[in-house]
Write a protein that holds these residues in place. Structure first.
Motif, PDB file in Angstrom:
ATOM      1  N   PRO A 193     -24.068  -1.891  11.685  1.00  0.00           N
ATOM      2  CA  PRO A 193     -22.869  -2.706  11.943  1.00  0.00           C
ATOM      3  C   PRO A 193     -23.069  -4.162  11.527  1.00  0.00           C
ATOM      4  N   TYR A 194     -21.965  -4.813  11.187  1.00  0.00           N
ATOM      5  CA  TYR A 194     -22.010  -6.220  10.812  1.00  0.00           C
ATOM      6  C   TYR A 194     -20.734  -6.920  11.281  1.00  0.00           C
ATOM      7  N   ALA A 195     -20.786  -8.230  11.363  1.00  0.00           N
ATOM      8  CA  ALA A 195     -19.592  -9.048  11.591  1.00  0.00           C
ATOM      9  C   ALA A 195     -19.473 -10.015  10.430  1.00  0.00           C
TER      10      ALA A 195
ATOM     11  N   ASP B 125     -26.309  -6.363  12.798  1.00  0.00           N
ATOM     12  CA  ASP B 125     -26.879  -5.711  13.971  1.00  0.00           C
ATOM     13  C   ASP B 125     -28.404  -5.855  13.950  1.00  0.00           C
TER      14      ASP B 125
ATOM     15  N   ARG C 147     -28.416 -10.636  14.417  1.00  0.00           N
ATOM     16  CA  ARG C 147     -27.945 -11.480  15.516  1.00  0.00           C
ATOM     17  C   ARG C 147     -29.093 -12.217  16.191  1.00  0.00           C
TER      18      ARG C 147
ATOM     19  N   GLY D   3     -15.299  -6.361  11.028  1.00  0.00           N
ATOM     20  CA  GLY D   3     -16.543  -5.674  11.378  1.00  0.00           C
ATOM     21  C   GLY D   3     -16.667  -5.452  12.872  1.00  0.00           C
ATOM     22  N   GLU D   4     -17.832  -5.764  13.423  1.00  0.00           N
ATOM     23  CA  GLU D   4     -18.138  -5.545  14.840  1.00  0.00           C
ATOM     24  C   GLU D   4     -18.024  -6.877  15.584  1.00  0.00           C
ATOM     25  N   ARG D   5     -16.918  -7.065  16.306  1.00  0.00           N
ATOM     26  CA  ARG D   5     -16.617  -8.340  16.953  1.00  0.00           C
ATOM     27  C   ARG D   5     -17.704  -8.764  17.942  1.00  0.00           C
ATOM     28  N   GLY D   6     -18.266  -7.816  18.667  1.00  0.00           N
ATOM     29  CA  GLY D   6     -19.227  -8.144  19.709  1.00  0.00           C
ATOM     30  C   GLY D   6     -20.464  -8.861  19.191  1.00  0.00           C
ATOM     31  N   LEU D   7     -20.826  -8.646  17.930  1.00  0.00           N
ATOM     32  CA  LEU D   7     -22.001  -9.313  17.376  1.00  0.00           C
ATOM     33  C   LEU D   7     -21.831 -10.831  17.402  1.00  0.00           C
TER      34      LEU D   7
END
Length: 482
Positions: free
Chosen positions: A207-209, A234, A280, A313-317
């Motif tokens: 995963p990436y942001a 990630d 991250r 992408g993955e917001r949580g990152l």
């Protein structure tokens, strides 16, 4: 949707979402058969249905979903409707401005947005609802971007952003609103480039942001901007196994943005630079070093990364990273002192008599640089207030208003800076609109002689406000320190 002839963004800015609601939303349970859901849509004469369970919103199904995910795919219509629903939903609050809904649709290329109140779904608005209130040029352009399959086609669409900016200026839209519209379109362009890159390169191995920084991150872009971006990966990322993929992804997107008019960052603050394409945990280490052992030159180069905003992408990152950063910055006086020192490298062009001083030499002699001498100093001040107060807002106007709430700046002085920012930014977008209308490339250099006497007085007052607040921060953080 047909392309409109003008844009009434001021109307949408003043219209609440609640004014667009016409009826209670049609909701069905997740296990209802697809056929039954379609029948209910026909009975109620609607093009979409919300999936809800015990008051919680689970998804949405539109006519397009029935066509593409059921008929074209040969899916059994007796299957539960939740199986064809879009479950990653974007929503707006009933008290939001309709303009916020327009931006959401433009940014994500969607045409239906559920409306919530206190966490409970109370309605649904569509692009048609917005179209009846105003022309939706931004939505039209964003939709066009998402339909293109080559960078050249994307470039042709983005050439229309300048015309949209001119329309917004002519309609009297605020500079704040124009910045949000243009930034939303850059987001939509970036998302499409990422989709095309993944189509070419395959799905990402971890995963990436994709993160916007600078003016795009702050939602303050104009039609002529360079790009600032980075990748937060990630922590499962392994350079040997995954590095080539993300290097290619970054190159694809940054090259595409450049081809579409968002030129490469002169300082290479882009995801194509390996040091701005990190897991991250490494980003966390970088921010920790910038905050706890600050280096003036490093901060001058990297302050743009304190204006980060998630794009795809993955917001949580990014969200977890920013939460950690904002938990560290308050009380870090040495770090904040260096940020203030950097902020003071851009000062308003007022001489010791308080008169406006224009550039003396070069191509722009007789002009002032509205961006670097007026707007950037306010951006820098607002960033310091946000970091000192642990404020999550990234947009400059919002940072100033939240800064007043937190006590970092008095409410009166915050309003002065907000007004100065809007005035200077309005001069800038009007100046650029005139240049684009004349067929010239837009820039930030305005000749005071082009302004009325009243505008020149307001300009001097705006610069004086900025200079005064810079002096306040200098005394607060730098007195006797350097």
């Amino acid at each position: 949707m047909s392309a409109p002839s003008h844009d009434d963004t001021p109307i949408l800015s003043a219209t609440p979402v609640r004014a667009l609601l016409r009826r209670a939303p049609l909701c069905v349970p997740p296990q209802l058969p697809i056929r039954a859901a379609a029948q209910r849509m026909r009975e109620h004469g609607v093009s979409s249905v919300l999936i809800a369970e015990e008051g919680a919103l689970r998804g949405i199904v539109t006519d397009r979903d029935l066509r593409n995910r059921v008929l074209a795919a040969g899916l059994d219509p007796a299957r539960p409707v939740i199986e064809i629903a879009t479950t990653a939903l974007q929503t707006v609050d009933i008290g939001d401005a309709a303009f916020d809904a327009l931006l959401l649709m433009a940014r994500h290329n969607i045409h239906h947005v559920p409306v919530t109140e206190g966490g409970r779904v109370v309605g649904l608005i569509s692009s048609t609802d917005l179209q009846q209130r105003q022309s939706d040029s931004a939505v039209v352009l964003a939709h066009a971007l998402h339909q293109q399959d080559t960078v050249e086609d994307l470039r042709r669409v983005t050439q229309r952003v300048g015309a949209l900016q001119r329309q917004l200026v002519a309609a009297g839209a605020s500079a704040h609103a124009i910045g949000r519209v243009v930034s939303a379109l850059t987001d939509a362009l970036t998302m499409r480039l990422l989709q095309l890159a993944e189509r070419e390169l395959g799905p990402p191995p971890v995963p990436y942001a994709w993160v916007a920084a600078g003016s795009q991150g702050r939602n303050e872009q104009t039609a002529q901007s360079d790009q600032d971006n980075c990748l937060v990966l990630d922590d499962a990322y392994d350079e040997a196994r995954h590095g080539a993929y993300f290097a290619a992804l970054a190159r694809w997107v940054c090259d595409g943005l450049h081809a579409c008019g968002y030129v490469y960052c002169p300082g290479e603050m882009m995801a194509t630079t390996p040091q701005w394409r990190l897991p991250r945990a490494r980003w966390q280490e970088l921010f920790r070093s910038w905050i706890e052992t600050p280096d003036p030159k490093a901060l001058m180069l990297t302050c743009v990364f304190f204006d980060q905003r998630f794009v795809a992408g993955e917001r949580g990152l990014l969200e977890t990273l920013r939460a950690e950063v904002l938990a560290r910055t308050p009380g870090q006086r040495i770090f904040l002192a260096h940020m203030v020192a950097n902020a003071l490298t851009h000062t308003p062009p007022l001489n010791w008599l308080g008169r406006i001083q224009t550039l003396r030499d070069g191509e722009h002699a007789g002009a002032i640089d509205l961006k670097h001498s007026g707007i950037v100093p306010i951006v820098d001040l607002a960033r310091v207030y946000a970091l000192a107060g642990g404020i999550a807002a990234v947009n400059t106007r919002e940072r100033l208003l939240r800064g007043a709430d937190s006590g970092e700046i008095s409410p009166d002085r915050a309003r002065d800076l907000v007004d100065a920012l809007e005035f200077l930014s309005t001069l800038r977008v009007r100046h650029q609109a005139r240049q684009l209308e004349a067929g010239h490339a837009a820039n930030n250099h305005l000749r005071p002689a082009e302004l009325s006497a009243l505008e020149r007085r307001h300009l001097k007052d705006a610069f004086a406000v900025v200079k005064d607040l810079q002096s306040v921060l200098e005394k607060r953080y730098l007195a006797g320190r350097f």
